[in-house]
Structure formats: C-alpha cells, structure tokens
Scaffold this motif. Sequence first.
Motif, PDB file in Angstrom:
ATOM      1  N   SER A  40       0.834  -1.214   0.000  1.00 28.88           N
ATOM      2  CA  SER A  40       0.000   0.000   0.000  1.00 28.88           C
ATOM      3  C   SER A  40       0.862   1.256   0.000  1.00 28.88           C
ATOM      4  N   HIS A  41       1.906   1.262   0.825  1.00 32.74           N
ATOM      5  CA  HIS A  41       2.802   2.427   0.859  1.00 32.74           C
ATOM      6  C   HIS A  41       3.550   2.586  -0.460  1.00 32.74           C
ATOM      7  N   ALA A  42       3.926   1.462  -1.067  1.00 33.93           N
ATOM      8  CA  ALA A  42       4.638   1.521  -2.350  1.00 33.93           C
ATOM      9  C   ALA A  42       3.738   2.057  -3.454  1.00 33.93           C
ATOM     10  N   GLU A  43       2.479   1.659  -3.440  1.00 33.66           N
ATOM     11  CA  GLU A  43       1.543   2.109  -4.479  1.00 33.66           C
ATOM     12  C   GLU A  43       1.402   3.621  -4.515  1.00 33.66           C
ATOM     13  N   VAL A  44       1.445   4.252  -3.343  1.00 34.42           N
ATOM     14  CA  VAL A  44       1.301   5.712  -3.287  1.00 34.42           C
ATOM     15  C   VAL A  44       2.653   6.413  -3.141  1.00 34.42           C
ATOM     16  N   GLU A  45       3.724   5.612  -3.254  1.00 36.08           N
ATOM     17  CA  GLU A  45       5.099   6.117  -3.154  1.00 36.08           C
ATOM     18  C   GLU A  45       5.336   6.887  -1.863  1.00 36.08           C
ATOM     19  N   ASP A  46       4.795   6.372  -0.762  1.00 33.62           N
ATOM     20  CA  ASP A  46       5.048   6.917   0.573  1.00 33.62           C
ATOM     21  C   ASP A  46       6.269   6.190   1.122  1.00 33.62           C
ATOM     22  N   TRP A  47       7.442   6.612   0.651  1.00 32.37           N
ATOM     23  CA  TRP A  47       8.672   5.896   0.954  1.00 32.37           C
ATOM     24  C   TRP A  47       9.076   6.015   2.411  1.00 32.37           C
ATOM     25  N   GLU A  48       8.700   7.088   3.081  1.00 33.84           N
ATOM     26  CA  GLU A  48       9.023   7.228   4.502  1.00 33.84           C
ATOM     27  C   GLU A  48       8.292   6.161   5.322  1.00 33.84           C
ATOM     28  N   SER A  49       7.000   6.015   5.096  1.00 36.91           N
ATOM     29  CA  SER A  49       6.219   4.988   5.798  1.00 36.91           C
ATOM     30  C   SER A  49       6.668   3.594   5.380  1.00 36.91           C
ATOM     31  N   PHE A  50       6.964   3.443   4.109  1.00 32.63           N
ATOM     32  CA  PHE A  50       7.441   2.173   3.572  1.00 32.63           C
ATOM     33  C   PHE A  50       8.711   1.738   4.300  1.00 32.63           C
ATOM     34  N   ALA A  51       9.666   2.650   4.428  1.00 31.44           N
ATOM     35  CA  ALA A  51      10.931   2.345   5.105  1.00 31.44           C
ATOM     36  C   ALA A  51      10.708   2.045   6.581  1.00 31.44           C
ATOM     37  N   ARG A  52       9.787   2.757   7.204  1.00 32.93           N
ATOM     38  CA  ARG A  52       9.494   2.542   8.626  1.00 32.93           C
ATOM     39  C   ARG A  52       8.942   1.132   8.859  1.00 32.93           C
ATOM     40  N   VAL A  53       8.014   0.699   8.025  1.00 34.98           N
ATOM     41  CA  VAL A  53       7.447  -0.648   8.156  1.00 34.98           C
ATOM     42  C   VAL A  53       8.532  -1.701   7.900  1.00 34.98           C
ATOM     43  N   ALA A  54       9.356  -1.483   6.892  1.00 32.75           N
ATOM     44  CA  ALA A  54      10.449  -2.422   6.609  1.00 32.75           C
ATOM     45  C   ALA A  54      11.402  -2.506   7.801  1.00 32.75           C
ATOM     46  N   HIS A  55      11.673  -1.385   8.437  1.00 31.20           N
ATOM     47  CA  HIS A  55      12.536  -1.352   9.617  1.00 31.20           C
ATOM     48  C   HIS A  55      11.930  -2.180  10.755  1.00 31.20           C
ATOM     49  N   GLN A  56      10.637  -2.032  10.964  1.00 26.86           N
ATOM     50  CA  GLN A  56       9.956  -2.801  12.011  1.00 26.86           C
ATOM     51  C   GLN A  56      10.007  -4.290  11.718  1.00 26.86           C
ATOM     52  N   ILE A  57       9.761  -4.666  10.473  1.00 31.33           N
ATOM     53  CA  ILE A  57       9.821  -6.076  10.093  1.00 31.33           C
ATOM     54  C   ILE A  57      11.243  -6.606  10.271  1.00 31.33           C
ATOM     55  N   ASN A  58      12.210  -5.805   9.928  1.00 27.91           N
ATOM     56  CA  ASN A  58      13.612  -6.188  10.073  1.00 27.91           C
ATOM     57  C   ASN A  58      13.887  -6.610  11.521  1.00 27.91           C
ATOM     58  N   GLY A  59      13.534  -5.766  12.464  1.00 29.46           N
ATOM     59  CA  GLY A  59      13.781  -6.075  13.871  1.00 29.46           C
ATOM     60  C   GLY A  59      12.978  -7.266  14.360  1.00 29.46           C
ATOM     61  N   ASN A  60      11.705  -7.316  13.977  1.00 22.62           N
ATOM     62  CA  ASN A  60      10.852  -8.412  14.419  1.00 22.62           C
ATOM     63  C   ASN A  60      11.296  -9.748  13.833  1.00 22.62           C
ATOM     64  N   ALA A  61      11.630  -9.764  12.568  1.00 22.75           N
ATOM     65  CA  ALA A  61      12.046 -11.016  11.923  1.00 22.75           C
ATOM     66  C   ALA A  61      13.292 -11.575  12.603  1.00 22.75           C
ATOM     67  N   SER A  62      14.204 -10.708  12.930  1.00 26.40           N
ATOM     68  CA  SER A  62      15.413 -11.135  13.621  1.00 26.40           C
ATOM     69  C   SER A  62      15.080 -11.691  15.000  1.00 26.40           C
ATOM     70  N   SER A  63      14.215 -11.001  15.727  1.00 28.53           N
ATOM     71  CA  SER A  63      13.835 -11.416  17.073  1.00 28.53           C
ATOM     72  C   SER A  63      13.123 -12.755  17.092  1.00 28.53           C
TER      73      SER A  63
END
Length: 113
Positions: A40-63
């Motif tokens: 959804s963030h990519a479709e509207v090119e909201d790269w700030e929100s997109f990066a934030r969600v990716a960052h959260q997934i990054n930490g959670n996936a590792s944990s």
Amino acid sequence: MQMSQTLQSVYSVYGDDPNLAELVEIFVSELPRRVETLQSHAEVEDWESFARVAHQINGNASSYGFPQLSTLAARIEYACRGSNSTKAILQSLDNFIEYCEQIRAGVPGKRIA
C-alpha cells in the motif's frame, strides 16, 4: 524446457522453543498483513512509511528467528532511504514478498494444531 521452481518452506530457528513458538506463530500469521501494508505504501510512493514498516519487520524477523527475512527487510529499508530508483526499491519488495511466501510457523515435519 521450462523448469518449475519449487519453494522451500522456511522455519524460524526458534520454532521448537516452547517459550517462543507461540510468538513465532503470531509473527508468521501477521506477515501477510505487513506485506499488504508495504504494498500500500509503495503504491502511493510513501517511501518514509514504507521504510518505517520495513525497519519494524527487520527487527521483528530477527527477534523471531528469521535472519534471512530480516536481511531482506533491511535491504528494502536501505534501498528506500538511499538514492535508489523506484524500480530498485520495488525489486527489493518483490524479493521480500517471494521469500515471505516460504515462511512457516512450527518446525519442519510437524503440523501445527
């Protein structure tokens, strides 16, 4: 001759840990919703929100014991925060989604009730 690609299931390194198995299962069950949020963030090119969600997934996936998923989420985040093209960002997302399709809760050979 065209070869069919078979996806291998990917399990958490903590899948058989009685203290973490339920949390891993919750993480895996929420992953499709997180992918939808990224899309959804990519479709509207909201790269700030997109990066934030990716960052959260990054930490959670590792944990939760998915180191490769964490790496792929980090690549999305860095592609987005860098000076990469939209095409490069979307390719990182495609790679992430393809890997997410392989993620499973539990342990190999055991069915979850």
